[in-house]
Design a protein around this motif. Structure first.
Motif, short mmCIF file in Angstrom:
data_model
loop_
_atom_site.label_atom_id
_atom_site.label_comp_id
_atom_site.label_asym_id
_atom_site.label_seq_id
_atom_site.Cartn_x
_atom_site.Cartn_y
_atom_site.Cartn_z
N ARG A 76 62.60 20.34 33.03
CA ARG A 76 63.11 21.05 34.11
C ARG A 76 61.65 21.11 35.50
N ALA A 77 60.40 21.11 34.81
CA ALA A 77 59.27 20.41 36.40
C ALA A 77 59.45 19.72 35.85
N ALA A 78 60.55 17.96 35.42
CA ALA A 78 60.62 17.09 36.16
C ALA A 78 61.84 16.49 37.80
N ALA A 79 63.19 17.84 36.67
CA ALA A 79 64.38 18.50 37.69
C ALA A 79 63.60 18.98 39.22
N GLU A 80 62.47 19.86 39.41
CA GLU A 80 61.77 20.48 40.20
C GLU A 80 60.82 19.59 41.23
N SER A 81 60.41 18.85 40.41
CA SER A 81 59.54 17.53 41.27
C SER A 81 60.38 16.27 41.97
N ARG A 82 61.01 15.52 40.31
CA ARG A 82 61.87 14.78 41.76
C ARG A 82 63.45 14.97 42.62
N LEU A 83 63.96 16.06 41.70
CA LEU A 83 64.83 16.05 42.67
C LEU A 83 65.09 17.62 43.44
N GLN A 84 63.69 18.19 43.35
CA GLN A 84 63.71 19.17 44.12
C GLN A 84 64.82 20.26 44.18
N LEU A 85 64.69 20.77 42.81
CA LEU A 85 65.98 21.81 42.28
C LEU A 85 65.38 23.39 42.29
N GLY A 86 65.51 24.15 42.35
CA GLY A 86 65.24 25.56 42.17
C GLY A 86 66.23 26.40 41.92
N GLU A 87 66.30 27.79 41.86
CA GLU A 87 67.28 28.67 41.51
C GLU A 87 67.84 28.42 42.02
N SER A 88 68.64 28.12 43.26
CA SER A 88 69.92 27.74 43.78
C SER A 88 70.62 26.84 43.22
N LEU A 89 72.03 27.14 43.04
CA LEU A 89 72.52 25.46 43.17
C LEU A 89 72.68 24.22 44.17
N GLN A 90 72.09 23.62 43.61
CA GLN A 90 72.15 22.06 45.18
C GLN A 90 73.20 21.46 44.68
N VAL A 91 73.65 20.89 45.52
CA VAL A 91 74.77 19.54 45.55
C VAL A 91 74.15 18.28 44.17
N MET A 92 75.25 17.63 43.48
CA MET A 92 74.13 16.57 42.49
C MET A 92 74.80 15.33 43.07
N SER B 89 70.07 23.73 35.01
CA SER B 89 70.77 23.24 34.30
C SER B 89 70.35 21.82 33.32
N PHE B 90 69.12 22.35 33.00
CA PHE B 90 68.62 20.84 32.08
C PHE B 90 67.80 21.86 31.53
N PRO B 91 67.33 20.95 30.08
CA PRO B 91 66.74 21.77 29.18
C PRO B 91 65.04 21.99 29.59
N ALA B 92 64.42 22.91 28.79
CA ALA B 92 63.14 23.32 29.28
C ALA B 92 62.35 22.26 29.23
N GLU B 93 62.15 20.84 28.47
CA GLU B 93 61.11 20.18 28.63
C GLU B 93 61.55 19.24 30.15
#
Length: 238
Positions: free
Chosen positions: A39-55, A33-37
């Motif tokens: 996505r690493a922050a989305a994974e580490s800070r928000l624990q987001l992966g392949e599945s949709l997660q309630v924000m 859901s985030f721009p490529a640059e």
């Protein structure tokens, strides 16, 4: 922003005409859901992966009453598995939209702390305008009749009460389709798209985007409707 927006879109659905519809009452994203640059922050800070997660869960919504929480990982709705991966948000929206017609609640299966959970979620009728944050220091807000964008400069400059006024005014402009009346819908959509990226081109908001000042009569109409919306939402019009 979402917390301030909640009463404005939920308690003014009757004023939003064709822009109001039944909603699940929460937003969900994955790393794509985030721009490529980012996505690493989305994974580490928000624990987001392949599945949709309630924000975010819309305050006062059926989803909040049913117990949906931020961080819940979505598995299925009405027995249909939700898509994963790069196009999950778009594909999920197409899948879910027909399910919400002529029903008042839906069954949702999710994962919470690694354990499956099934909830019955009452739908929430609300003004279906999305609100995004634009990466620009200028103090401004934009609406293209279906979306609203407020800049980081706007968020830095305003109190929550002042932001509520700006959002109500933007909703009013969208409801009355003022961007179309001014023949600026495509231009405003372009500005919103340009400011969603992490490092936008300054030309998008430096006066070269072809924007014209809103007509005074349309501005005054939006002001009047916004005051009414603020009062209906339980916010102080003063």
């Amino acid at each position: 922003v979402y917390k301030i927006l909640a009463p404005l879109i939920a308690r003014n659905a009757v004023l939003c005409k064709t822009s109001a519809r039944p909603l699940l009452g929460f937003t969900a994203k994955n790393r794509y859901s985030f721009p490529a640059e980012l996505r690493a922050a989305a994974e580490s800070r928000l624990q987001l992966g392949e599945s949709l997660q309630v924000m975010q869960v819309l305050e006062g919504s059926g989803a909040m009453r049913a117990g949906v929480r931020r961080g819940d990982v979505l598995e299925s709705i009405e027995g249909q598995a939700l898509p994963k991966g790069a196009q999950a948000e778009t594909e999920a929206a197409k899948l879910i939209a027909p399910m919400l017609k002529n029903v008042t609640e839906v069954g949702i299966t999710l994962q919470r702390n690694g354990k499956p959970l099934t909830l019955t979620v009452p739908l929430t009728t609300a003004c279906a305008f999305t609100v995004d944050i634009g990466n620009a220091p200028q103090v401004n807000a934009y609406g293209d009749d279906r979306r609203i964008l407020v800049t980081t400069g706007m968020l830095d400059a305003l109190s929550d009460q002042e932001l509520a006024v700006v959002l109500a005014r933007a909703i009013a402009h969208n409801v009355q389709q003022h961007a179309r009346a001014m023949q600026m819908r495509a231009t405003l959509s372009g500005v919103i798209d340009a400011l969603l990226v992490p490092r936008p081109d300054p030309a998008a908001f430096a006066g070269s985007a072809g924007l014209r000042p809103m007509d005074d009569k349309l501005d005054q109409e939006a002001d009047r409707i916004a005051l009414y919306m603020l009062a209906r939402a339980g916010l102080d019009p003063a």
